[in-house]
Design an enzyme around this catalytic site. Structure first.
Site, PDB file in Angstrom:
ATOM      1  N   GLY B  29       0.800  -1.088  -0.028  1.00 23.89           N
ATOM      2  CA  GLY B  29      -0.050   0.015   0.029  1.00 23.89           C
ATOM      3  C   GLY B  29       0.712   1.184  -0.060  1.00 23.89           C
ATOM      4  N   CYS B 238     -27.526 -10.173 -15.969  1.00 23.05           N
ATOM      5  CA  CYS B 238     -26.969  -9.927 -17.521  1.00 23.05           C
ATOM      6  C   CYS B 238     -27.936 -10.190 -18.579  1.00 23.05           C
ATOM      7  CB  CYS B 238     -25.831 -10.527 -17.616  1.00 23.05           C
ATOM      8  SG  CYS B 238     -25.058 -10.535 -19.250  1.00 23.05           S
ATOM      9  N   CYS B 241     -25.835 -13.229 -20.649  1.00 21.96           N
ATOM     10  CA  CYS B 241     -25.648 -14.686 -19.810  1.00 21.96           C
ATOM     11  C   CYS B 241     -26.611 -14.901 -18.678  1.00 21.96           C
ATOM     12  CB  CYS B 241     -24.149 -14.826 -19.640  1.00 21.96           C
ATOM     13  SG  CYS B 241     -23.607 -13.890 -18.026  1.00 21.96           S
ATOM     14  N   CYS B 263     -22.960  -7.964 -18.901  1.00 20.37           N
ATOM     15  CA  CYS B 263     -21.525  -8.081 -18.149  1.00 20.37           C
ATOM     16  C   CYS B 263     -20.467  -7.127 -18.614  1.00 20.37           C
ATOM     17  CB  CYS B 263     -20.986  -9.350 -18.107  1.00 20.37           C
ATOM     18  SG  CYS B 263     -22.151 -10.863 -17.331  1.00 20.37           S
ATOM     19  N   CYS B 269     -18.618 -13.353 -19.303  1.00 22.44           N
ATOM     20  CA  CYS B 269     -20.106 -13.384 -20.174  1.00 22.44           C
ATOM     21  C   CYS B 269     -20.099 -14.510 -21.203  1.00 22.44           C
ATOM     22  CB  CYS B 269     -20.387 -12.022 -20.778  1.00 22.44           C
ATOM     23  SG  CYS B 269     -22.194 -11.930 -21.224  1.00 22.44           S
TER      24      CYS B 269
END
Lengths: 362, 283
Positions: B29, B238, B241, B263, B269
Site C-alpha cells: 500500500g 446480465c 448470460c 456483463c 460473459c
C-alpha cells in the site's frame, strides 16, 4: 438482439490509414521534405528540440512532419525516442561565455563591451503580412555582414555589476546536477532541478507564469541584463584519452535577468539573478524561464511567499510538462463507462431516496 | 521488431522498476517513487501499467489486457498489440489462462489464482490528492498515518447525502497501515482486492509511483460501524448470460432510450454463454 462491440483492431488500423492520408494532404502538391522543415521552420524545430530535450534538428523536423505540425505531438515523438537511447556519458558543462553570438543584447546598459548585436530578430519588424512570400520568389538578398565579428569571448553583463558587489554572487558549483529523466521528481526541488524542469517546460505555460509575475503575482522587477543566442562547443571527457575533446556544437539561448531586490531579513539590498537556458533560438522561452526561476527563489532569498502561483514550486514543476499534461487531459476521451455506470447507480439511488422522503412528507 | 529490447524497455530501466516493485511488495500500500520513462503511448493511456508489465513479463508468459473489463476495447487492443510486437509473448482473452493481466478500471469476475499477476493502470495514485493537492503534504500525512481528513470527508458525505458518495476509486486501508487508492475500479470490485492469491501491482506513469498488494494481503474498504461498506452494481441480471453476480454495463439500444444490462467482463460473459447460460435479451 444486441452484440457487444468488437473489432477494435480493424478500427485502429483504418484510423491510422486515414491519418496517414490526411497528413500527406493533397497529393497534387509537392511533399514537404524534412530538410525544408529544418531550414524554413527552424523556430518550430528549436521548440521541439528544447521541450523534447534532444538536440537533433533533423529528428525534430521529422517529428514535426509526422505530427502534421502539432508541436506538442512532435515533442512527444522526440521524448519517446529519446528515452530509448543509450547513455554514453555526460558532457562537460558548456561555457556560454565562449559563445559565438549571433545575437546579444542588454537592456540594462546603453553599450557594453562586446557590443549590442541585434541578429536575426522579429523585434523591429512591422507585423504586416508579406504577400510576396505567398508567391515563390528568389531567396532574399544577403544582408551586409558586420565589419568585424563579435570578439570572443564576450564578457557577461552581470559580471560588471558583480565587480561592484551590486549583484548577488553566483559562485561556481561543480555538484553534479540531479537528472529529472532518470530520477523521479521529488519535492523540495533544488535550483538545479527546477531549472532542468523549466528548460523542458511548455513554452506557453512558462510564458504565462512569467507574465503573471509581471502583472503583480510575485512581482520581481526583472530587467534583461543580457540575452545571448549563438553556438557553443560541447566537450566530453574521454576516459581513454584523459582529457576533454570537442564532439560538436549546439545553439543555445541564454537569458540572465537582473532583478531589483530591496533586501530581506537575511540578505542586504542588491540586485539578484534569474536564469534561463534553452536549446536553439528560443528567446521567449529563455526570458520566461529566467523570470519564473527568479520567482521560485523566494525562499533562499528570504522573501515573503505571497501565495502567487509562480512562487509555488510544486504547482509550477508538476504542471509545466506538456507531455504529461496533454496525456492526462486527453485520456478522459478513453472509455470510462464502468466508472460512469457506478456514478449513474449512485445518482439514481440518491434521487430515489430524496423522492421518497419528499413523498413521505406530503 | 529487433530494434528494441524484449518488452521494449532496456534492462537497466526494468531493473529499476523491479526494485521499486520489490519495495512496494515489502510495504503493501506504500507508494514508491520510480523514474517513469516516456513511453510510446501518451500519459493517461496506461504508461504506468505498461512499464510494470514490461518489467515482469518473461517470454513464457501469457498476457491478457482488459479495459473496462473487456478485451476488445480499443486501448486494450492497442496495448496487447504493443506487447505482441515488442515481447512476442502469447496472449489470451481467458482470465484463467493468463499469467499476467493488465487492467484498467476492473478486476476480472473469475477468481484469480496463485502465480497470476494483475497489473493495474493508475491515473492518480494518491488517495488523499483531492483533499490535499500538495504532494509534500500528502506524503507527510501517510508517514504520520494521519487519515482523519479522509474519515471527515466520508462522514460529510453521509451527513449530506445519507451515503458515502464515492462509487469508484473507493479508498481502502491495507494491512491496517496505508490508505490506498485501488485505481478507478467500481467499488463493486473492492472486496476482490483483499486476500487475493494473485500478486496485484499498481503503476502510475505520469505520477511516477508504484505500489502493490502481495498475495493474501488484507484490504479493507473504509467505512463506519453504522454505515458499513456496500459494494454495489445495477440491480439486474446480465441480458446475455443471465449472471446476477457480475458488474454490469448499461447499454442504450434504441432511440427511445431503451436499455439493457450486460456483463462488463466480456470473458466472463462469453464463458457463461458457451456453457449454455442465457439471459432474457440473448438470441
Amino acid at each position: 438482439m444486441y452484440v457487444a462491440v468488437k473489432g477494435g483492431e480493424r478500427a485502429i488500423e483504418n484510423a491510422h490509414g486515414w491519418l496517414a492520408e490526411e497528413r500527406r494532404g493533397d497529393p497534387g502538391l509537392a511533399e514537404l521534405s524534412v530538410a525544408q522543415i529544418r531550414e524554413q521552420l527552424a523556430l518550430a524545430v528549436n521548440r521541439v528540440m528544447a521541450e523534447g530535450s534532444l538536440y537533433d534538428p533533423d529528428l525534430a523536423a521529422l517529428a514535426i512532419k509526422q505530427a502534421r505540425g502539432d508541436l506538442i505531438e512532435a515533442i512527444f515523438l522526440i521524448r519517446a525516442y529519446r528515452t530509448t537511447l543509450p547513455r554514453f556519458g555526460a558532457s562537460a558543462p558548456v561555457e556560454t561565455g565562449r559563445m559565438a553570438c549571433d545575437r546579444r543584447i542588454s537592456a540594462t546598459f546603453r553599450d557594453v563591451p562586446g557590443g549590442q548585436i541585434l541578429g536575426p530578430t522579429f523585434d523591429y519588424t512591422h507585423r504586416l503580412l508579406d504577400f510576396k512570400l505567398a508567391a515563390e520568389g528568389e531567396p532574399p538578398e544577403a544582408p551586409g555582414h558586420p565589419a568585424e565579428p563579435a570578439p570572443a569571448p564576450v564578457p557577461r553583463v552581470a559580471e560588471f555589476l558583480n565587480r561592484e558587489g551590486l549583484i548577488e554572487e553566483a559562485p561556481r558549483d561543480d555538484t553534479p546536477p540531479p537528472d529529472l529523466t532518470r530520477e523521479p521528481l521529488e519535492m523540495p526541488a533544488d535550483r538545479a532541478l527546477r531549472l532542468q524542469a523549466l528548460a523542458r517546460a511548455d513554452e506557453g505555460f512558462t510564458l504565462s507564469m512569467a507574465y503573471s509575475t509581471q502583472r503583480g503575482y510575485a512581482r520581481n522587477h526583472a530587467f534583461v541584463g543580457e540575452l545571448r543566442i549563438g553556438t557553443v562547443p560541447v566537450e566530453m571527457e574521454i576516459p581513454e584519452l584523459g582529457f576533454a575533446v570537442e564532439i560538436g556544437e549546439v545553439t543555445l539561448t541564454e537569458c540572465e535577468t537582473v532583478n531589483q531586490f530591496t533586501g530581506s531579513k537575511t540578505e542586504p539590498a542588491q540586485f539578484t539573478r534569474g536564469y534561463g537556458l534553452v536549446f536553439g533560438q528560443t528567446e521567449r522561452k529563455a526570458i520566461s524561464m529566467a523570470l519564473v526561476d527568479r520567482a521560485l527563489r523566494w525562499e533562499e532569498l528570504g522573501e515573503d511567499n505571497v501565495g502567487a502561483p509562480a512562487q509555488d514550486a510544486e504547482f509550477v514543476l508538476y504542471h509545466a510538462d506538456n507531455i504529461q499534461a496533454t496525456g492526462f487531459l486527453e485520456h478522459i476521451k478513453l472509455p470510462h463507462y464502468v466508472d460512469f455506470q457506478s456514478e449513474l447507480e449512485l445518482v439514481r439511488k440518491l434521487r430515489r431516496e430524496a423522492q421518497e422522503t419528499r413523498e413521505a412528507a406530503e | 521488431m529487433t530494434d528494441y529490447n524484449f518488452a521494449y524497455l532496456d534492462e537497466q530501466t526494468k531493473r529499476m522498476i523491479r526494485r521499486a516493485l520489490l519495495k512496494a511488495l515489502a510495504i503493501p500500500g506504500y507508494q514508491v517513487p520510480f523514474a517513469s520513462r516516456e513511453m510510446p503511448m501518451p500519459y493517461g493511456w496506461g504508461t504506468g501499467g505498461v512499464q510494470v508489465s514490461a518489467a515482469v513479463l518473461t517470454p513464457e508468459d501469457r498476457f491478457k489486457v482488459i479495459d473496462q473489463g473487456a478485451d476488445g476495447t480499443t486501448n486494450a487492443v492497442s496495448i496487447r498489440a504493443f506487447f505482441e510486437r515488442t515481447a512476442g509473448v502469447a496472449t489470451t482473452t481467458a482470465t484463467h489462462e493468463a499469467s499476467v493481466i493488465q487492467t484498467r478500471h476492473r478486476i476480472p469476475e473469475a477468481p484469480l489464482r496463485e502465480g497470476q499477476i494483475l497489473v493495474y493502470q493508475v491515473p492518480i495514485p494518491e488517495p488523499l490528492r483531492f483533499l490535499e493537492p500538495r504532494e509534500s503534504e500528502t506524503r507527510k500525512m501517510h508517514e504520520l498515518e494521519e487519515y482523519g481528513l479522509m474519515h471527515v470527508k466520508l462522514y460529510e458525505d453521509i451527513a449530506r447525502h445519507g451515503h458515502i458518495a464515492t462509487s469508484y476509486a473507493y479508498p481502502v486501508k491495507v494491512e491496517g497501515r496505508y490508505v490506498m487508492d485501488p485505481s478507478p475500479i467500481p467499488k463493486f470490485d473492492n472486496p476482490k482486492l483483499s486476500n487475493s492469491p494473485a500478486i496485484q501491482l499498481f503503476g502510475a506513469g505520469r505520477e511516477q509511483r508504484i505500489y502493490a498488494l502481495p498475495p493474501y494481503c488484507e484490504v479493507v474498504s473504509l467505512d463506519f460501524e453504522d454505515h458499513p461498506f456496500e459494494p454495489s452494481k445495477a440491480d439486474h441480471p446480465c441480458g446475455l448470460c443471465g449472471a446476477t453476480d457480475s458488474y454490469l454495463d448499461e447499454v442504450i439500444v434504441d432511440d427511445a432510450g431503451g436499455r439493457m444490462f450486460v456483463c462488463s467482463d466480456t470473458d466472463y460473459c462469453d464463458t457463461r454463454q458457451a456453457a449454455g447460460y442465457r439471459g432474457k435479451d440473448a438470441a
